[in-house]
Write an enzyme that holds these catalytic residues in place. Sequence first.
Site, mmCIF file in Angstrom:
data_model
loop_
_atom_site.group_PDB
_atom_site.id
_atom_site.type_symbol
_atom_site.label_atom_id
_atom_site.label_comp_id
_atom_site.label_asym_id
_atom_site.label_seq_id
_atom_site.Cartn_x
_atom_site.Cartn_y
_atom_site.Cartn_z
ATOM 1 N N GLY A 20 0.824 -1.198 0.000
ATOM 2 C CA GLY A 20 0.000 0.000 0.000
ATOM 3 C C GLY A 20 0.858 1.246 0.000
ATOM 4 O O GLY A 20 2.056 1.188 0.316
ATOM 5 N N LYS A 29 -12.223 -12.991 -15.864
ATOM 6 C CA LYS A 29 -12.660 -13.417 -17.196
ATOM 7 C C LYS A 29 -12.075 -14.770 -17.603
ATOM 8 O O LYS A 29 -12.795 -15.622 -18.145
ATOM 9 C CB LYS A 29 -12.288 -12.350 -18.236
ATOM 10 C CG LYS A 29 -12.625 -12.721 -19.674
ATOM 11 C CD LYS A 29 -14.109 -12.679 -19.960
ATOM 12 C CE LYS A 29 -14.573 -11.259 -20.133
ATOM 13 N NZ LYS A 29 -15.977 -11.189 -20.624
ATOM 14 N N ASP A 88 -19.792 -14.078 -20.670
ATOM 15 C CA ASP A 88 -20.205 -13.957 -19.275
ATOM 16 C C ASP A 88 -21.675 -14.332 -19.091
ATOM 17 O O ASP A 88 -22.006 -15.192 -18.267
ATOM 18 C CB ASP A 88 -19.965 -12.535 -18.762
ATOM 19 C CG ASP A 88 -18.543 -12.070 -18.996
ATOM 20 O OD1 ASP A 88 -17.640 -12.928 -19.025
ATOM 21 O OD2 ASP A 88 -18.325 -10.859 -19.162
ATOM 22 N N CYS A 147 5.190 -6.244 1.838
ATOM 23 C CA CYS A 147 5.561 -4.830 1.773
ATOM 24 C C CYS A 147 4.885 -4.045 2.901
ATOM 25 O O CYS A 147 5.208 -4.225 4.059
ATOM 26 C CB CYS A 147 5.247 -4.268 0.390
ATOM 27 S SG CYS A 147 6.162 -2.754 0.008
ATOM 28 N N TYR A 148 3.908 -3.192 2.591
ATOM 29 C CA TYR A 148 3.217 -2.464 3.660
ATOM 30 C C TYR A 148 2.578 -3.444 4.634
ATOM 31 O O TYR A 148 2.532 -3.189 5.853
ATOM 32 C CB TYR A 148 2.148 -1.541 3.086
ATOM 33 C CG TYR A 148 1.369 -0.792 4.148
ATOM 34 C CD1 TYR A 148 1.819 0.440 4.626
ATOM 35 C CD2 TYR A 148 0.196 -1.321 4.692
ATOM 36 C CE1 TYR A 148 1.119 1.117 5.619
ATOM 37 C CE2 TYR A 148 -0.511 -0.650 5.677
ATOM 38 C CZ TYR A 148 -0.042 0.564 6.143
ATOM 39 O OH TYR A 148 -0.739 1.223 7.138
ATOM 40 N N HIS A 185 7.801 -8.115 -3.302
ATOM 41 C CA HIS A 185 6.510 -8.509 -3.875
ATOM 42 C C HIS A 185 6.637 -9.860 -4.592
ATOM 43 O O HIS A 185 7.146 -9.927 -5.712
ATOM 44 C CB HIS A 185 6.018 -7.446 -4.858
ATOM 45 C CG HIS A 185 5.572 -6.179 -4.197
ATOM 46 N ND1 HIS A 185 4.287 -5.973 -3.775
ATOM 47 C CD2 HIS A 185 6.264 -5.060 -3.868
ATOM 48 C CE1 HIS A 185 4.188 -4.779 -3.222
ATOM 49 N NE2 HIS A 185 5.384 -4.204 -3.266
ATOM 50 N N GLU A 229 4.192 -11.533 -5.812
ATOM 51 C CA GLU A 229 3.099 -11.714 -6.765
ATOM 52 C C GLU A 229 3.413 -11.217 -8.168
ATOM 53 O O GLU A 229 2.699 -11.564 -9.118
ATOM 54 C CB GLU A 229 1.828 -11.023 -6.247
ATOM 55 C CG GLU A 229 1.853 -9.505 -6.264
ATOM 56 C CD GLU A 229 2.468 -8.880 -5.021
ATOM 57 O OE1 GLU A 229 2.180 -7.697 -4.742
ATOM 58 O OE2 GLU A 229 3.256 -9.563 -4.328
#
Length: 534
Positions: free
Chosen positions: A73, A390, A248, A100-101, A190, A192
């Site tokens: 963040g 999606k 969808d 991180c944050y 990070h 990710e």
Amino acid sequence: MVANPETGSMDTQQTGTSIGEGVVIIDFGSQYSHLISRRARELKVYSEVVTASSTWERVTERILPKGVILSGGPASVYEQGAPLIPGWVFEQQLPVLGICYGMQALVHQMGGIVAPGDKREYGSAILRQNAIEGAEGDLFAGLPSDIQVWMSHGDRVDSLPPGFASVACSDNSPYAAISNGEALFGLQFHPEVEHTPLGQEILENFLYRVCYCRGTWTPKSFVSDSIHRIRNQIGDGRAICALSGGVDSSVAAVLLHQAIGDKLTCIFVNNGLLRKGEAEQVQDTFRQNLGLNLLYVDASERFITRLAGVTDPEVKRKAIGEEFIRVFEESAIELSDTQFLVQGTLYPDVIESETPDNRASARIKTHHNVGGLPEHMDLDLVEPLRYLYKDEVREVGMELGLPREIVMRQPFPGPGLAIRIIGEVTEERLEILRECDWIVLDEITRAGLYEEIWQSFAVLSDSRTVGVMGDFRTYGYVCAIRAVSSSDAMTADWVRLPYDVLGRISTRIVNEVPGVNRVVYDITSKPPGTIEWE
């Protein structure tokens, strides 16, 4: 309430509306929060993103948490008003991974010290594991001692809370990874992002070796669970499904049909904002190929009348969203005992629209099926895909046996061509855009690029330019071409279309579409742009 390592279960009763086991991502405002969620789902672990203000009761409405991941963040944890980890995270004794944050918040709230760093650390760094006796090493199990990671922080941990130890460091971060030796972890980097090549393995270790997740999140399990939840929600009632022909709403329709059978009626509304030949194609596909009970409503005149004089894109979206609901309500009256409206709403729609589910996110645009809904509705919503991305919807579609041409269909916005016309929507401008759009899709399909591209389409601008054709002056519209690659619509990059394809598109549009004399190609990624122009 720590997960049982032998059974992988929690001491919590699963309700009829629960997804089952998973992890919770607490969003502290990071641009990567939903990327963390996607990474977990790629590892077959269900995940949901919640805000720091979410209560335990809210979190457990749909998920049985096996662990918590704290996102990064922009705030500094020592500043007044900085977001903090909610108390239930510690009360429930769940495994925690702070990123991180999130790591800094964990340190701060457990008695350590976080302060501004002498040197900011942005970009690639080498992480070196520390051989500290008694320190938990499950996060790095099976990984080399030195690994490449991605840093993005200005603050740093100066001292650890009692009971914590450093398990890895970098040149500028002596506490690049920390652990309390049990189930609380912090990472200054990070895992990710793609720039941490072994980040997925680190997340996998947390999910499976620390949280003891079982990896039950699959398209097959989603279909089975969804059918159960749909039947619980609808009971003996009847439903109508807003069917557009896109992947969808198509997946939502087939899923509902498997759950409640003939108690479902699909309604395809021609709002006058469709592409060339689309009304006929959708009816033919769903009546003949899928055998769904389909009702066709031609409401093109009322939609276009409603949009007369409207130029603001947010007003367009809300007007179209409300008009759709009114059409469905009127149709439901003719169908006895119909109380439910099924929509193909996806997670990105919810994220980008301002709803109670995502107060941590700024509103980017109002999706007609989320923020564009009227305050009062006579029908109860059923949104079985609301928490899917999606690509996950496509996987579910394949599991349900939908034809490939439906599953792989490029996204088409619910408001249709209205948000691809800059300025007022008129019959004349709709016809111009339909012809331009048909040429774009025709040439991209001929080039064998259709399934390689996330979305490709034409936009009719409100600008006119001078041109010359046959020695005569012209003054026509500028048509923009847009083609992007993406996996979930949260981010996107512009496609490097071959010059010969672009050339053919441009030549055909200016020669075949009266009123257009110039074609441009949009090379803006998302962010900073959005995929659609409005």
